[in-house]
Design a protein around this motif. Structure first.
Motif, PDB file in Angstrom:
ATOM      1  N   ALA A  76       0.827  -1.198   0.000  1.00  0.00           N
ATOM      2  CA  ALA A  76       0.000   0.000   0.000  1.00  0.00           C
ATOM      3  C   ALA A  76       0.868   1.257   0.000  1.00  0.00           C
ATOM      4  O   ALA A  76       1.982   1.263   0.539  1.00  0.00           O
ATOM      5  N   ASP A  77       0.350   2.308  -0.614  1.00  0.00           N
ATOM      6  CA  ASP A  77       1.077   3.570  -0.679  1.00  0.00           C
ATOM      7  C   ASP A  77       1.073   4.221   0.701  1.00  0.00           C
ATOM      8  O   ASP A  77      -0.007   4.556   1.230  1.00  0.00           O
ATOM      9  N   PRO A  78       2.251   4.450   1.317  1.00  0.00           N
ATOM     10  CA  PRO A  78       2.252   5.055   2.654  1.00  0.00           C
ATOM     11  C   PRO A  78       1.807   6.513   2.655  1.00  0.00           C
ATOM     12  O   PRO A  78       1.432   7.052   3.692  1.00  0.00           O
ATOM     13  N   PHE A  79       1.851   7.166   1.478  1.00  0.00           N
ATOM     14  CA  PHE A  79       1.448   8.567   1.421  1.00  0.00           C
ATOM     15  C   PHE A  79      -0.057   8.725   1.226  1.00  0.00           C
ATOM     16  O   PHE A  79      -0.589   9.823   1.441  1.00  0.00           O
ATOM     17  N   GLY A  80      -0.734   7.658   0.827  1.00  0.00           N
ATOM     18  CA  GLY A  80      -2.147   7.753   0.512  1.00  0.00           C
ATOM     19  C   GLY A  80      -3.003   8.351   1.606  1.00  0.00           C
ATOM     20  O   GLY A  80      -3.813   9.264   1.343  1.00  0.00           O
ATOM     21  N   PRO A 107      12.757  13.203   1.273  1.00  0.00           N
ATOM     22  CA  PRO A 107      12.753  13.060  -0.197  1.00  0.00           C
ATOM     23  C   PRO A 107      11.583  12.228  -0.717  1.00  0.00           C
ATOM     24  O   PRO A 107      11.019  12.533  -1.773  1.00  0.00           O
ATOM     25  N   THR A 108      11.202  11.181   0.019  1.00  0.00           N
ATOM     26  CA  THR A 108      10.047  10.386  -0.400  1.00  0.00           C
ATOM     27  C   THR A 108       8.774  11.215  -0.341  1.00  0.00           C
ATOM     28  O   THR A 108       7.893  11.118  -1.211  1.00  0.00           O
ATOM     29  N   THR A 145       8.487  14.615  -0.670  1.00  0.00           N
ATOM     30  CA  THR A 145       8.452  15.587  -1.764  1.00  0.00           C
ATOM     31  C   THR A 145       8.212  14.908  -3.116  1.00  0.00           C
ATOM     32  O   THR A 145       7.550  15.475  -3.995  1.00  0.00           O
ATOM     33  N   ARG A 146       8.758  13.703  -3.301  1.00  0.00           N
ATOM     34  CA  ARG A 146       8.508  12.972  -4.545  1.00  0.00           C
ATOM     35  C   ARG A 146       7.025  12.636  -4.683  1.00  0.00           C
ATOM     36  O   ARG A 146       6.455  12.709  -5.787  1.00  0.00           O
ATOM     37  N   ALA A 147       6.377  12.292  -3.580  1.00  0.00           N
ATOM     38  CA  ALA A 147       4.942  12.007  -3.625  1.00  0.00           C
ATOM     39  C   ALA A 147       4.141  13.269  -3.927  1.00  0.00           C
ATOM     40  O   ALA A 147       3.135  13.215  -4.666  1.00  0.00           O
ATOM     41  N   LEU A 148       4.564  14.415  -3.402  1.00  0.00           N
ATOM     42  CA  LEU A 148       3.881  15.671  -3.720  1.00  0.00           C
ATOM     43  C   LEU A 148       3.958  15.986  -5.211  1.00  0.00           C
ATOM     44  O   LEU A 148       2.970  16.385  -5.832  1.00  0.00           O
ATOM     45  N   ARG A 149       5.158  15.802  -5.791  1.00  0.00           N
ATOM     46  CA  ARG A 149       5.316  16.089  -7.220  1.00  0.00           C
ATOM     47  C   ARG A 149       4.563  15.090  -8.085  1.00  0.00           C
ATOM     48  O   ARG A 149       3.966  15.460  -9.102  1.00  0.00           O
ATOM     49  N   ALA A 150       4.606  13.810  -7.704  1.00  0.00           N
ATOM     50  CA  ALA A 150       3.948  12.788  -8.511  1.00  0.00           C
ATOM     51  C   ALA A 150       2.435  12.987  -8.552  1.00  0.00           C
ATOM     52  O   ALA A 150       1.789  12.759  -9.588  1.00  0.00           O
TER      53      ALA A 150
END
Length: 447
Positions: free
Chosen positions: A52-56, A91-92, A94-99
């Motif tokens: 599962a996506d931890p940022f979800g 970094p993970t 910020t990458r999720a914010l951009r994606a």
């Protein structure tokens, strides 16, 4: 994960009536995989997440916070979601914010980004665009400090541009650059386009300043300031700025003088810039061809009479350096600061002291000629001062024995006498009458 080609084949076979099992056997894939792609649950070329996506769970909170404040720092938002239980690295995050594209576009801060841009028509001879470019790290021997200034003027229709190197962006230097670049372009257009530089217009209101209004009248042009936050309104000169920085300034040798660098820029613009091909209604034509067709008006016979002032330090030879030439002053001013004044269009320069007193006037030599312009009176005064300061006496040797002379010995004796009189006690004065009175009293016998 299947490829795009397999996904195309699966959809084509499914439309032809094939079953999912038959398609899976044909492609060598699992039936559940084929079913997911046919339903649109998965995208070809994108691997499904194993976990599962931890940022979800935090995506809705981050979207709400960035909608409230589009300029919220990612570090600040990371602190907030960390307090809410987010356990991954920054970094993970910020990458999720951009994606996910959670940060919205801010139109007031990026007026020329993320929106449609119209093509602006530029009739021949209508507009010249102007802009300053700050070029870092000029050669140290120029004495210009940490930056050089390049005034770029471009004809909006043909794209022909020229530049002028300067040590300052003040209004007198701007006026001189406008005159020189205008003559290099071949003449005047109907209007001049500027951004909101304070030497031309008031930045708040966009109205032309009183001092520059006289300049515009002298050259007979209209002044058109760019609208607020419309940086792409003068895109022709902006592109010329980019070319000048990358193709001219980036490879400029260190051993050139400012005048040689200016000549190199003019040569590059003629040989490289003017031979660029531009699309026209009749096909393609060079920039030089299009510029030759523009109906430009001739420049005035003389430049606008603005007065330039620069500060210089007089050398030990009583010479002042200005635009690649040297001008003499009185020898008393050696190693002092003076002001060089020049009125545009005049054939001479004035050299004044810090107090404003003009002490010399010389005929102006061509820029970069290396000419030494000297007044006959200054030459005689310098020679006399040099001869007076010179001495024929032999210098002292470091190991030479020089004992104290007569004058030094006499001064030493005087010092010793004064010191001895201050330390010796004063001579005692004895009054014998007191001893006689005391003796008479002691010699009288008591009966």
């Amino acid at each position: 994960m299947i490829t795009r080609e397999e996904d195309i084949d699966a959809h084509a076979l499914h439309r032809r009536g094939w079953t999912i099992s038959a398609i899976a056997r044909h492609l060598g894939r699992d039936r559940k995989t084929i079913r997911a792609y046919l339903r649109g649950d998965r995208e070809p070329g994108v691997r499904a997440r194993a976990a599962a996506d931890p940022f979800g769970p935090f995506a809705a909170y981050c979207a709400a916070r960035l909608a409230e404040d589009p300029h919220l720092w990612a570090t600040t938002l990371f602190d907030e979601v960390t307090g809410l239980g987010y356990g991954r690295s920054y970094p993970t995050f910020t990458r999720a914010l951009r994606a996910r594209g959670l940060r919205p576009h801010c139109e007031p801060c990026h007026p020329a980004k993320g929106r449609a841009v119209a093509v602006i028509e530029h009739p021949p001879g209508e507009e010249t665009q102007w802009d300053w470019v700050e070029l870092p790290d000029p050669p140290a021997h120029w004495g210009w400090g940490g930056k050089a200034c390049l005034l770029v003027g471009a004809l909006a229709h043909s794209g022909r541009w020229r530049g002028w190197l300067s040590a300052s962006m003040d209004q007198p230097h701007l006026i001189e650059g406008l005159d020189r670049v205008t003559r290099a372009l071949g003449g005047l257009t109907a209007a001049w386009r500027f951004d909101r530089m304070a030497t031309v217009v008031h930045p708040e209101s966009g109205r032309v300043t009183a001092s520059f209004a006289a300049v515009a009248k002298h050259y007979g042009v209209q002044v058109r300031p760019c609208p607020p936050r419309r940086g792409n309104r003068k895109g022709v000169v902006e592109k010329a700025n980019h070319v000048a920085a990358q193709r001219f300034w980036r490879t400029l040798p260190d051993d050139l003088t400012p005048e040689q660098a200016q000549q190199l820029l003019d040569t590059w613009c003629t040989r490289r810039g003017d031979v660029r091909l531009r699309a026209t209604a009749d096909g393609k034509a060079t920039v030089a061809t299009l510029a030759a067709r523009e109906p430009l008006r001739p420049a005035p016979p003389v430049p606008f009479p603005a007065t330039m002032s620069v500060t210089r330090t007089v050398s030990a030879q009583a010479l002042v350096s200005f635009r690649g030439n040297f001008y003499s002053v009185a020898p008393e001013l050696a190693r002092t600061a003076v002001t060089v004044r020049r009125r545009l269009g005049s054939a001479h320069i004035d050299i004044a002291t810090a107090a404003g007193t003009v002490i010399a006037r010389h005929a102006l030599a061509p820029d970069g000629a290396g000419t030494m312009v000297r007044d006959h009176g200054h030459v005689l005064a310098l020679e006399q001062a040099a001869m007076t300061a010179a001495s024929t006496a032999a210098p002292h040797r470091r190991k030479q024995r020089i004992p104290p002379g007569l004058a030094a010995l006499a001064a030493a004796d005087a010092l010793r006498a004064a010191a001895g009189s201050a330390t010796e006690p004063a001579e005692a004065v004895i009054d014998l009458a007191r001893y006689a009175a005391a003796a008479r009293g002691r010699n009288t016998l008591t009966t």
